[in-house]
Design a protein around this motif. Structure first.
Motif, PDB file in Angstrom:
ATOM      1  N   LEU A 124       0.849  -1.198   0.000  1.00 57.26           N
ATOM      2  CA  LEU A 124       0.000   0.000   0.000  1.00 57.26           C
ATOM      3  C   LEU A 124       0.877   1.236   0.000  1.00 57.26           C
ATOM      4  CD1 LEU A 124      -2.886  -0.617   2.534  1.00 57.26           C
ATOM      5  CD2 LEU A 124      -3.078  -0.255   0.090  1.00 57.26           C
ATOM      6  N   LYS A 125       0.609   2.134  -0.922  1.00 60.11           N
ATOM      7  CA  LYS A 125       1.485   3.286  -1.050  1.00 60.11           C
ATOM      8  C   LYS A 125       0.750   4.446  -1.695  1.00 60.11           C
ATOM      9  CE  LYS A 125       5.548   3.681  -3.806  1.00 60.11           C
ATOM     10  NZ  LYS A 125       6.753   3.050  -4.268  1.00 60.11           N
ATOM     11  N   ALA A 152      -1.036   6.305  -9.613  1.00 57.66           N
ATOM     12  CA  ALA A 152      -1.811   5.103  -9.321  1.00 57.66           C
ATOM     13  C   ALA A 152      -0.874   4.108  -8.640  1.00 57.66           C
ATOM     14  CB  ALA A 152      -2.374   4.525 -10.611  1.00 57.66           C
ATOM     15  N   GLY A 153      -1.420   3.103  -7.995  1.00 53.87           N
ATOM     16  CA  GLY A 153      -0.586   2.145  -7.284  1.00 53.87           C
ATOM     17  C   GLY A 153      -1.113   0.736  -7.396  1.00 53.87           C
ATOM     18  N   GLU A 154      -0.466  -0.143  -6.656  1.00 61.61           N
ATOM     19  CA  GLU A 154      -0.915  -1.523  -6.568  1.00 61.61           C
ATOM     20  C   GLU A 154      -0.488  -2.106  -5.227  1.00 61.61           C
ATOM     21  OE1 GLU A 154       2.324  -4.239  -8.861  1.00 61.61           O
ATOM     22  OE2 GLU A 154       1.004  -3.059 -10.138  1.00 61.61           O
ATOM     23  N   PHE A 155      -1.213  -3.123  -4.790  1.00 60.24           N
ATOM     24  CA  PHE A 155      -0.878  -3.824  -3.556  1.00 60.24           C
ATOM     25  C   PHE A 155      -1.230  -5.293  -3.704  1.00 60.24           C
ATOM     26  CE2 PHE A 155      -5.222  -2.473  -3.020  1.00 60.24           C
ATOM     27  CZ  PHE A 155      -5.852  -3.448  -2.242  1.00 60.24           C
ATOM     28  N   ARG A 201      -8.824   4.049   7.832  1.00 59.61           N
ATOM     29  CA  ARG A 201      -9.329   3.431   6.606  1.00 59.61           C
ATOM     30  C   ARG A 201      -8.557   4.004   5.429  1.00 59.61           C
ATOM     31  NH1 ARG A 201     -14.204   0.868   6.536  1.00 59.61           N
ATOM     32  NH2 ARG A 201     -14.561   1.429   4.385  1.00 59.61           N
ATOM     33  N   TYR A 202      -8.065   3.140   4.602  1.00 59.06           N
ATOM     34  CA  TYR A 202      -7.413   3.547   3.364  1.00 59.06           C
ATOM     35  C   TYR A 202      -8.398   3.243   2.238  1.00 59.06           C
ATOM     36  CZ  TYR A 202      -3.316   3.615   6.337  1.00 59.06           C
ATOM     37  OH  TYR A 202      -2.445   3.879   7.356  1.00 59.06           O
ATOM     38  N   LYS A 203      -9.095   4.287   1.810  1.00 58.59           N
ATOM     39  CA  LYS A 203     -10.139   4.150   0.793  1.00 58.59           C
ATOM     40  C   LYS A 203      -9.476   4.054  -0.582  1.00 58.59           C
ATOM     41  CE  LYS A 203     -14.081   6.600  -1.068  1.00 58.59           C
ATOM     42  NZ  LYS A 203     -14.808   7.867  -1.048  1.00 58.59           N
ATOM     43  N   ILE A 204      -9.825   3.004  -1.318  1.00 55.07           N
ATOM     44  CA  ILE A 204      -9.193   2.727  -2.606  1.00 55.07           C
ATOM     45  C   ILE A 204     -10.267   2.739  -3.687  1.00 55.07           C
ATOM     46  CG2 ILE A 204      -7.862   1.023  -3.889  1.00 55.07           C
ATOM     47  CD1 ILE A 204      -6.942   0.051  -1.024  1.00 55.07           C
ATOM     48  N   THR A 245      -4.465  -3.453  -8.676  1.00 56.76           N
ATOM     49  CA  THR A 245      -4.013  -2.123  -9.067  1.00 56.76           C
ATOM     50  C   THR A 245      -5.171  -1.158  -8.827  1.00 56.76           C
ATOM     51  OG1 THR A 245      -2.995  -0.844 -10.852  1.00 56.76           O
ATOM     52  CG2 THR A 245      -4.649  -2.448 -11.507  1.00 56.76           C
ATOM     53  N   TYR A 246      -4.852   0.079  -8.530  1.00 57.40           N
ATOM     54  CA  TYR A 246      -5.892   1.050  -8.221  1.00 57.40           C
ATOM     55  C   TYR A 246      -5.507   2.423  -8.755  1.00 57.40           C
ATOM     56  CZ  TYR A 246      -2.729   2.105  -4.344  1.00 57.40           C
ATOM     57  OH  TYR A 246      -1.632   2.427  -3.591  1.00 57.40           O
ATOM     58  N   GLU A 247      -6.517   3.281  -8.869  1.00 57.62           N
ATOM     59  CA  GLU A 247      -6.289   4.635  -9.384  1.00 57.62           C
ATOM     60  C   GLU A 247      -5.982   5.641  -8.291  1.00 57.62           C
ATOM     61  OE1 GLU A 247      -9.533   5.600 -12.006  1.00 57.62           O
ATOM     62  OE2 GLU A 247      -9.053   3.925 -13.336  1.00 57.62           O
ATOM     63  N   THR A 248      -6.724   5.597  -7.182  1.00 55.35           N
ATOM     64  CA  THR A 248      -6.460   6.541  -6.100  1.00 55.35           C
ATOM     65  C   THR A 248      -6.608   5.864  -4.747  1.00 55.35           C
ATOM     66  OG1 THR A 248      -8.772   7.284  -5.938  1.00 55.35           O
ATOM     67  CG2 THR A 248      -7.314   8.535  -7.405  1.00 55.35           C
ATOM     68  N   MET A 249      -5.904   6.423  -3.760  1.00 53.48           N
ATOM     69  CA  MET A 249      -6.046   5.976  -2.376  1.00 53.48           C
ATOM     70  C   MET A 249      -6.105   7.221  -1.497  1.00 53.48           C
ATOM     71  SD  MET A 249      -3.819   3.352  -0.047  1.00 53.48           S
ATOM     72  CE  MET A 249      -2.339   4.311   0.049  1.00 53.48           C
ATOM     73  N   GLU A 250      -7.067   7.251  -0.582  1.00 51.98           N
ATOM     74  CA  GLU A 250      -7.218   8.353   0.351  1.00 51.98           C
ATOM     75  C   GLU A 250      -7.264   7.784   1.762  1.00 51.98           C
ATOM     76  OE1 GLU A 250     -10.800  10.481  -0.531  1.00 51.98           O
ATOM     77  OE2 GLU A 250     -10.313  10.649  -2.643  1.00 51.98           O
ATOM     78  N   VAL A 251      -6.736   8.536   2.708  1.00 53.55           N
ATOM     79  CA  VAL A 251      -6.783   8.116   4.102  1.00 53.55           C
ATOM     80  C   VAL A 251      -7.989   8.783   4.752  1.00 53.55           C
ATOM     81  CG1 VAL A 251      -5.553   8.036   6.295  1.00 53.55           C
ATOM     82  CG2 VAL A 251      -4.284   7.945   4.130  1.00 53.55           C
ATOM     83  N   GLU A 252      -8.832   7.970   5.373  1.00 57.22           N
ATOM     84  CA  GLU A 252     -10.019   8.507   6.064  1.00 57.22           C
ATOM     85  C   GLU A 252      -9.839   8.412   7.554  1.00 57.22           C
ATOM     86  OE1 GLU A 252     -13.313   6.223   4.569  1.00 57.22           O
ATOM     87  OE2 GLU A 252     -13.552   7.570   2.905  1.00 57.22           O
TER      88      GLU A 252
END
Length: 148
Positions: free
Chosen positions: A32-33, A62-65, A110-113, A141-148
């Motif tokens: 997660l990054k 974008a990232g991946e985990f 929460r890391y919203k993906i 793979t994902y486009e965005t990640m936000e911390v809630e």
């Protein structure tokens, strides 16, 4: 006695939700990054003519985990990868969250993906005489990640 704030998060208490459904029996989530590009501005200062190198934040990347779990009869990982491989991106793209819990089981982060989809599915080594638990690793793979 309440624990100090720094002792609330533990590495073994986490979960993964994909489209509101809890993915069960997860052993590990790695990679997660949140990252963004760096823009370099190189110019001469007008006052004394010296070379200046300034770095500024650019676009989010974008990232991946990777999610690892023991092999089971749950076919959710296979369904995720199948939709992406067949090009059904309308059903392959999902939203989710990685949730970290405290000692009492309350969600503390929460890391919203958004727009995640399965990139690869790897089955652990099949080895005669081995005693390891057979695992499956799903790379998302994902486009965005936000911390809630």
């Amino acid at each position: 006695m309440a624990l100090p704030d720094l002792d609330r998060a533990v590495g073994w208490s986490f979960g993964l939700e994909i489209d509101g459904i809890q993915v069960k029996e997860i052993q590990e989530i790695s990679g997660l990054k949140m990252e963004q590009d760096v823009i370099e501005l190189k110019h001469n200062s007008s006052a004394d003519g010296k070379y200046v190198n300034k770095k500024m934040p650019g676009r989010a990347k974008a990232g991946e985990f990777t999610v690892t779990r023991g092999l089971s009869d749950d076919s959710s990982f296979e369904k995720l990868i199948k939709d992406a491989r067949l090009g059904n991106m309308g059903s392959a793209r999902k939203n989710g969250a990685v949730v970290v819990y405290d000692y009492q089981g309350a969600a503390i982060k929460r890391y919203k993906i958004t727009a995640l989809w399965a990139k690869s599915l790897e089955i652990g080594s099949l080895k005669a005489g081995g005693t390891d638990v057979l695992t499956e690793k799903l790379t998302l793979t994902y486009e965005t990640m936000e911390v809630e």
